[in-house]
Design a protein around this motif. Structure first.
Motif: not given
Length: 391
Positions: A50-55, A60-61
């Motif tokens: 789990d990477y809460p911040d999804r940096l 990329l998006t």
């Protein structure tokens, strides 16, 4: 008319540390047409942590790169036991099915942790590019070496990294990472020093990395405990890794003779501003650090670097000119090096570091080196129309 080459990128994390930043550069180079070949890029990230911040996926998006979070057989240290093997096999099966559906021309494996995907890519007829950011130990050579046979192109971030691979000499291509000079906020550096209570005549050192067991925070803090100087401050950025061994930085800091001069800042996205706030950046890794991004960013921003004398760090730090190299894992040597720090000399070393960056680690140089290295994988064979498969 042929379709663009289709490249599936496999990456083991969704953060914004060294290899993650390199991935952003790589996707940009590929999409821009590395070696003159137009490329359709699709990034796969793992769902097992789990990477809460999804940096990384967020960035990329924002750049228009398609990203999917899926089951991937990432080779984490936590998965080396027999009990973890069934889960790893299930993720490998899922990845093979996904690749068979995607039918990519090339699978780019961004780190050694994704190497289990190499034989799966080969099984679906894709060419494989492996980008090695890690210095392999004897155990890794024995366990991962057979998987290298499925890789057509192998890139290494430094000569020590290439030399540690169980490959014939010259089989791995050394491509030093490169970046644009990090963007900073005007005036923010002075504000950060003021927030910490660091005076204009005091020295602020910065260490910024995950608190992995081998990043040397324990050695650095042991050295710090022995300092007699009272004009040094240390800012510690980062946090424990989501998996693997770690160092309990806050607990060690609380036990120091004078914890008031060590500031545990935690994870930050404004790392470049913190580098500019510091007088010197520290990289105390206790095992060979392949090519730490923070050391390159420090040089780009004109900051001296005090670093361990192993791995790829001697490629970045000119000892005595852009900083200093310290005996790896030697707390007494680190204490002595910190004791010798002189603010005026650090300014001169930082200026020399700018020249090191410009000569070796500019984004343009990395782009050219990377494009040449992967040209064969991208150009080999004919690209067929996009009706081959759908996502």
């Amino acid at each position: 008319m042929t379709a663009p080459a289709r490249v599936v990128v496999v990456h083991p994390s969704d953060e914004m540390y060294g290899a993650d930043k390199v991935l952003l550069e790589v996707t940009g180079i590929l999409r821009a047409g590395a070696a003159g070949t137009p490329v359709d890029v699709h990034v796969l990230l793992p769902d097992d942590v789990d990477y809460p911040d999804r940096l990384l996926s967020t960035e990329l998006t924002r750049r228009g790169v398609p990203v999917d979070v899926v089951a991937l057989p990432v080779l984490r240290r936590d998965y080396l036991g027999l009990r973890a093997l069934p889960g790893l096999v299930r993720r490998a099966w899922s990845t093979w099915r996904l690749l068979r559906r995607e039918r990519p021309d090339v699978v780019y494996l961004s780190t050694s942790a994704t190497l289990a995907v190499a034989p799966l890519a080969r099984a679906v007829g894709a060419r494989t590019v492996l980008h090695v950011h890690e210095t392999w130990s004897g155990t890794e050579r024995r366990l991962l070496g057979p998987l290298l046979r499925a890789c057509g192109t192998v890139l290494a971030v430094s000569r020590p990294v290439a030399d540690a691979l169980p490959l014939p000499a010259g089989r791995a291509t050394v491509v030093h990472n490169g970046f644009d000079v990090p963007v900073t906020t005007p005036g923010r550096a002075a504000d950060l020093r003021a927030e910490l209570g660091v005076g204009d005549d005091e020295v602020l050192a910065l260490v910024a990395s995950r608190w992995n067991a081998w990043k040397g925070h324990d050695v650095l803090l042991e050295a710090w405990a022995g300092l007699a100087r009272t004009d040094l401050h240390l800012a510690v950025l980062g946090a424990p890794p989501p998996s693997g061994g770690t160092v309990d930085v806050p607990t060690i800091v609380r036990g120091l003779p004078d914890p008031t001069r060590v500031h545990v800042v935690g994870e930050r996205t404004d790392v470049a501003d913190w580098v500019c706030a510091a007088d010197v950046v520290l990289v105390p890794s206790t095992r060979p650090d392949p090519l730490p991004t923070i050391a390159i960013e420090a040089a780009a921003l004109g900051r001296a670097v005090l670093a361990s004398d192993s791995g790829g760090l001697p490629d970045i730090v000119d000892d005595g000119r852009s900083g200093a190299l310290v005996a790896t894992g030697d707390a007494a040597a680190w204490c002595a090096a910190l004791t010798r720090l002189d603010r005026a000399e650090l300014v001169l070393q930082g200026e020399h570091g700018r020249g090191v960056y410009a000569e070796r680690f500019r984004r343009e140089a990395f782009r050219d080196r990377f494009a040449r290295a992967v040209a064969g994988a991208l150009d080999e064979g004919e690209h067929v129309p996009t009706s081959r498969g759908t996502r």
